[in-house]
Enzyme design. Structure first.
Site, PDB file in Angstrom:
ATOM      1  N   HIS A 155      22.952   4.291 -16.629  1.00  0.00           N
ATOM      2  CA  HIS A 155      21.889   4.885 -15.807  1.00  0.00           C
ATOM      3  C   HIS A 155      21.507   6.269 -16.317  1.00  0.00           C
ATOM      4  CE1 HIS A 155      22.273   1.646 -12.991  1.00  0.00           C
ATOM      5  NE2 HIS A 155      23.571   1.836 -12.941  1.00  0.00           N
ATOM      6  N   GLU A 191       0.822  -1.210   0.000  1.00  0.00           N
ATOM      7  CA  GLU A 191       0.000   0.000   0.000  1.00  0.00           C
ATOM      8  C   GLU A 191       0.862   1.269   0.000  1.00  0.00           C
ATOM      9  OE1 GLU A 191      -0.248  -2.639   1.871  1.00  0.00           O
ATOM     10  OE2 GLU A 191      -2.312  -3.151   2.363  1.00  0.00           O
ATOM     11  N   LEU A 192       1.929   1.260   0.782  1.00  0.00           N
ATOM     12  CA  LEU A 192       2.771   2.466   0.882  1.00  0.00           C
ATOM     13  C   LEU A 192       3.425   2.769  -0.462  1.00  0.00           C
ATOM     14  CD1 LEU A 192       4.019   4.742   2.505  1.00  0.00           C
ATOM     15  CD2 LEU A 192       5.809   3.168   3.262  1.00  0.00           C
ATOM     16  N   ILE A 251      26.376  -5.802 -22.525  1.00  0.00           N
ATOM     17  CA  ILE A 251      26.363  -6.616 -21.304  1.00  0.00           C
ATOM     18  C   ILE A 251      25.230  -7.638 -21.305  1.00  0.00           C
ATOM     19  CG2 ILE A 251      26.385  -6.489 -18.772  1.00  0.00           C
ATOM     20  CD1 ILE A 251      28.857  -5.338 -20.237  1.00  0.00           C
ATOM     21  N   ASP A 299      41.178 -15.030  -9.627  1.00  0.00           N
ATOM     22  CA  ASP A 299      41.055 -16.464  -9.391  1.00  0.00           C
ATOM     23  C   ASP A 299      39.854 -17.073 -10.114  1.00  0.00           C
ATOM     24  OD1 ASP A 299      42.665 -18.134  -8.073  1.00  0.00           O
ATOM     25  OD2 ASP A 299      41.408 -18.278  -6.270  1.00  0.00           O
ATOM     26  N   SER A 302      21.342  -7.211 -21.852  1.00  0.00           N
ATOM     27  CA  SER A 302      19.957  -6.837 -22.115  1.00  0.00           C
ATOM     28  C   SER A 302      19.883  -5.637 -23.047  1.00  0.00           C
ATOM     29  CB  SER A 302      19.245  -6.523 -20.803  1.00  0.00           C
ATOM     30  OG  SER A 302      19.936  -5.536 -20.096  1.00  0.00           O
ATOM     31  N   ARG A 310      10.715   0.960  -3.902  1.00  0.00           N
ATOM     32  CA  ARG A 310      11.171  -0.213  -4.656  1.00  0.00           C
ATOM     33  C   ARG A 310      11.203  -1.459  -3.780  1.00  0.00           C
ATOM     34  NH1 ARG A 310      13.924  -0.153  -9.696  1.00  0.00           N
ATOM     35  NH2 ARG A 310      15.294  -1.888  -9.252  1.00  0.00           N
TER      36      ARG A 310
HETATM   37  N1  GLN Z   1      23.125  -9.478 -18.380  1.00  0.00           N
HETATM   38  C1  GLN Z   1      22.442  -8.594 -17.493  1.00  0.00           C
HETATM   39  C2  GLN Z   1      21.881  -7.416 -18.266  1.00  0.00           C
HETATM   40  O1  GLN Z   1      22.448  -7.001 -19.193  1.00  0.00           O
HETATM   41  C3  GLN Z   1      23.342  -8.088 -16.408  1.00  0.00           C
HETATM   42  C4  GLN Z   1      22.606  -7.238 -15.420  1.00  0.00           C
HETATM   43  C5  GLN Z   1      23.427  -6.819 -14.222  1.00  0.00           C
HETATM   44  O2  GLN Z   1      24.612  -6.962 -14.204  1.00  0.00           O
HETATM   45  N2  GLN Z   1      22.811  -6.291 -13.221  1.00  0.00           N
HETATM   46  O3  GLN Z   1      20.858  -6.890 -17.952  1.00  0.00           O
HETATM   47 ZN    ZN Z   2      25.713  -4.927 -14.533  1.00  0.00          ZN
END
Ligand code: GLN
Ligand code: ZN
Length: 755
Positions: free
Chosen positions: A696, A17-18, A433, A658, A435, A517
């Site tokens: 971002h 709700e919040l 990366i 490693d 997506s 969130r």
């Molecule tokens: N493979 C993921 C993406 O590209 C990696 C997401 C992440 O590192 N948080 O969304």
């Molecule tokens: Zn990432």
């Protein structure tokens, strides 16, 4: 009489709700008064729900974050936000969320960081040498008033001064500890006002006591409590998230009325504390796990607690180990969950009931709660014996893990030659990366399929269209290593959890991550098996569309572990190894399907680090082993990538090396490549893709800027070992933003290759 109490209750609401009220308010669709009403109603409801306890926390409720609340209470708000005036609520959200620069009142939000080793994020207090405090007790006094009116047996909750200082960051080079002297009068005044308003006990949280403290911080605690101990409030010094360890003597010596210990990791500390505490002190024991969702074994707890109760009598209090902020509200809402699994679980309300039963058994004898104890014993037994929890073949496989399982066929230098001959990539290869934009369309298609509004065939076709689109776009852009774009994935952990046996999913198991969130961690309850390949069809389809190499995309075992509610009946490392074996099968299936570049994301590896330095190596050792098991069964020609989206590697670089991934992609753009120093100093031997732009931000990085960044990278890492890629996945961006950014990235690579 043993007293029961709670340290904090989830505030987002059983049905979030919040969250919805906050988001409507931010969109301007709900008035401030209505948001405040939601808050008031939630507090009232939560107090009612906690009335099975002898003492109920007040002041733990927050509209956004409890640390920001404490900053407001201490009259300590960043100047840039305070200056703008307006209502207190405006100021509050200005610090919490910032205002975009386009706004005439543009202001940067406070930095957010993880609350100890949980997945909750708080707003970091900002200090300078001149920071001043001015008590603003209104919020607490009002809530205390509300609680009194509702006949709640209220125990106000505040964050203690030393923990508060330790959570903040100095914006100049000043030392936050220098502020203690200025801070204490505000705390003393606050305690006085709480007492004047009718409080007797005050819970003062000092979780900093479970972390490594040098002498200065230990002294700060002594100084602080020498002052605050003089208050007429009865202070319950509250620690959580682990053992006190070497801070135990200090915690026992501070002049307070009571001490709370988290006993989930150590029961011995309760004995140590009893031996040290003066005999007028209350000892509150955190006896049900406030961070996990399993029923407590009440019989076992009573066997342990009965003798303690005998010794301590009224001085023994019972509580959850920490605030229940970290668990969902009510398991009885989970109608879709398998009833057997549900019978093993305990969310916040069920944990309070466990406390009630424990206290009653101590106070009036086990017979007085015979039915409850019998039911509990049955649930505990059912979980222990269920063949859904234990799969002998999985247990054998984990028992038979040898170092060879995590070993590549050849060392990196040899593999690299074979990979380069096989993959024929240019210098400075470009990739992403994983997506690509999760458009509204994609999210709706997935939702409709989930709800049964789309049949599987139609769903598959629609998803394939999205994959084809992403592949074509990448080809047009001229990227070297392509990805399928992850359109079919809701979340990088849930997606795999859903396909692995041993996982269950709640409907309402939301836990606050920050502000409005929430996350709904999947519940890992049993031994992990992979009934069938999870990603191969999608990746194979994507590869069929292009002659460029396509990178398969998986989430790593450590990240899957760290972002789930995991079982408490075996070490985390064993659970992690089980996941690793399942991911290994997937890796090998991808390789068999002709996918020769495979990325295994470990976004949460660093955040799993224990609070105590002395526990780091053990964690890193098994975490790295798990990754190696998952990744390293492949042939030399197959290239393993990993990705980590954070920028602190200094202290774990050895473990990162490693892992022996052929390529690691990391977040670097905001640190101007300086973070590569850690890799440079360590002489990190394998390939690195330092992120060249911050995903971002909606801004397009210029070609020149990328070239510049890569030039800086090349000062630290030999160019033949550099890749070019963004900081992280692009799922939160729009195609309109992604296209020009990647075009510049590819052009930068071309320019660099000519130099
Ligand atoms: N493979 C993921 C993406 O590209 C990696 C997401 C992440 O590192 N948080 O969304
Ligand atoms: Zn990432």
């Amino acid at each position: 009489m043993t007293i029961t109490h709670n340290l904090g209750f989830p505030r987002i609401g059983a049905k979030r709700e919040l969250k919805f009220s906050l988001e409507n308010f931010w969109k301007g669709q709900e008035a401030a008064e209505s948001l405040l009403t939601t808050g008031r109603e939630l507090r009232q409801r939560h107090w009612r729900q906690q009335s099975v306890l002898d003492r109920v926390p007040v002041g733990d409720f927050s509209l956004y974050d409890q640390v920001l609340d404490m900053s407001m209470t201490l009259g300590h708000v960043p100047e840039r936000a305070a200056r703008l005036g307006g209502s207190e609520l405006d100021t509050y959200f200005r610090v919490a969320r910032g205002r975009s620069a386009g706004d005439s009142n543009g202001v940067a939000a406070g930095e957010m960081t993880k609350w100890f080793d949980t997945n909750y994020h708080y707003i970091v207090p900002e200090f300078t040498a001149d920071t001043d405090f001015e008590l603003n007790p209104e919020r607490l006094l009002t809530q205390l008033e509300e609680a009194k009116a509702a006949s709640v047996r209220a125990k106000p909750v505040i964050i203690g001064p030393v923990t508060y200082l330790s959570l903040g960051k100095a914006k100049d080079d000043s030392d936050p500890l220098q502020l203690l002297e200025r801070l204490l009068p505000a705390y003393s005044a606050l305690l006085d006002q709480l007492v004047a308003a009718g409080a007797d006990w005050v819970q003062i949280d000092e979780p900093v006591l479970v972390t490594d403290l040098d002498e200065r911080w230990q002294d700060a605690l002594r100084t602080a409590y020498a002052t605050l101990g003089q208050s007429t409030a009865r202070l319950l010094l509250t620690t959580y998230f682990g053992r006190l360890g070497d801070n135990l003597p200090l915690a026992c010596e501070l002049p307070v009325a009571g001490l709370h210990l988290d006993t989930t990791q150590s029961r011995v500390e309760a004995d140590d504390a009893i031996a040290r505490l003066p005999d007028d002190r209350v000892l509150s024991l955190g006896v049900v796990d406030g961070r996990n969702i399993w029923k407590a074994d009440l019989g076992d707890r009573l066997d342990w607690l009965e003798p303690l109760h005998h010794r301590l009598g009224d001085r023994l209090w019972l509580a959850p180990s920490c605030s229940l902020l970290h668990v969902p509200v009510d398991v009885t809402n989970e109608r879709k969950l398998d009833p057997e699994i549900r019978s093993w679980l305990s969310f916040a309300l069920q944990k309070l009931e466990e406390l009630r039963v424990l206290a009653r058994a101590l106070n009036e004898g086990r017979e007085s709660v015979g039915t409850e104890l019998a039911e509990n014993a049955q649930a505990i037994d059912s979980r222990r014996q269920s063949d859904r929890v234990r799969q002998p073949s999985v247990r054998d496989a984990v028992a038979n893990i040898t170092p060879a399982l995590g070993q590549r066929q050849s060392p990196y230098a040899e593999r690299a030659k074979k990979q380069s001959a096989f993959l024929k990539l240019p210098d400075y290869p470009t990739t992403t990366i994983g997506s690509f934009p999760q458009t509204k369309d994609i999210r709706q298609t997935r939702l409709k399929f989930r709800k049964g509004e789309l049949d599987e065939g139609t769903y598959l076709n629609l998803m394939r269209e999205n994959i084809a689109y992403a592949v074509t776009e990448q080809e047009k852009l001229g990227l070297d290593v392509l990805v399928h774009g992850e359109a079919e994935r809701n979340d990088m952990v849930e997606y795999f959890g859903e396909q692995l046996d041993g996982y269950a999913f709640s409907q309402f198991g939301w836990v606050q991550s920050y502000g409005s969130r929430c996350v709904k961690p999947p519940i890992l309850y049993g031994d992990i098996t992979r009934p069938r390949a999870m990603t191969v069809d999608w990746i194979r389809y994507a590869q069929s569309l292009t002659r460029q190499p396509l990178k398969g995309m998986l989430t790593g075992p450590v990240t899957i572990l760290n972002w789930s509610f995991v079982r408490d009946d075996q070490p985390r490392s064993d659970t992690c190894y089980q996941i690793a074996l399942a991911i290994r099968e997937e890796v090998l299936d991808l390789e068999k399907a002709g996918v020769r570049i495979i990325q295994i994301d470990e976004a949460a590896l660093r955040e799993g680090l224990p609070l105590r330095r002395s526990d780091w190596q053990t964690y890193l050792d098994w975490a790295v082993t798990a990754f190696r098991i998952a990744a390293n069964g492949v042939q030399d020609e197959t290239q393993i990538h990993t990705h980590m989206c954070y920028s602190e590697f200094n202290d774990i670089i050895e473990s990162i090396a490693d892992m022996d991934a052929d390529v690691i992609t990391i977040e670097t753009s905001r640190s101007d490549m300086e973070l590569l120093d850690a890799f440079d100093h360590f002489q990190y031997p394998n390939e690195i893709g330092p992120g060249v732009y911050d995903i971002h931000s909606p801004n397009t990085p210029s070609e020149d800027h990328i070239v510049e960044l890569m030039a800086k990278a090349a000062e630290r890492i030999p160019r033949e070992r550099l890749w070019i890629n963004p900081d992280c996945g692009l799922k939160t961006r729009q195609w309109e933003e992604v296209r020009p950014a990647l075009a510049n990235m590819v052009n930068a690579a071309k320019q660099l290759r000519q130099d």
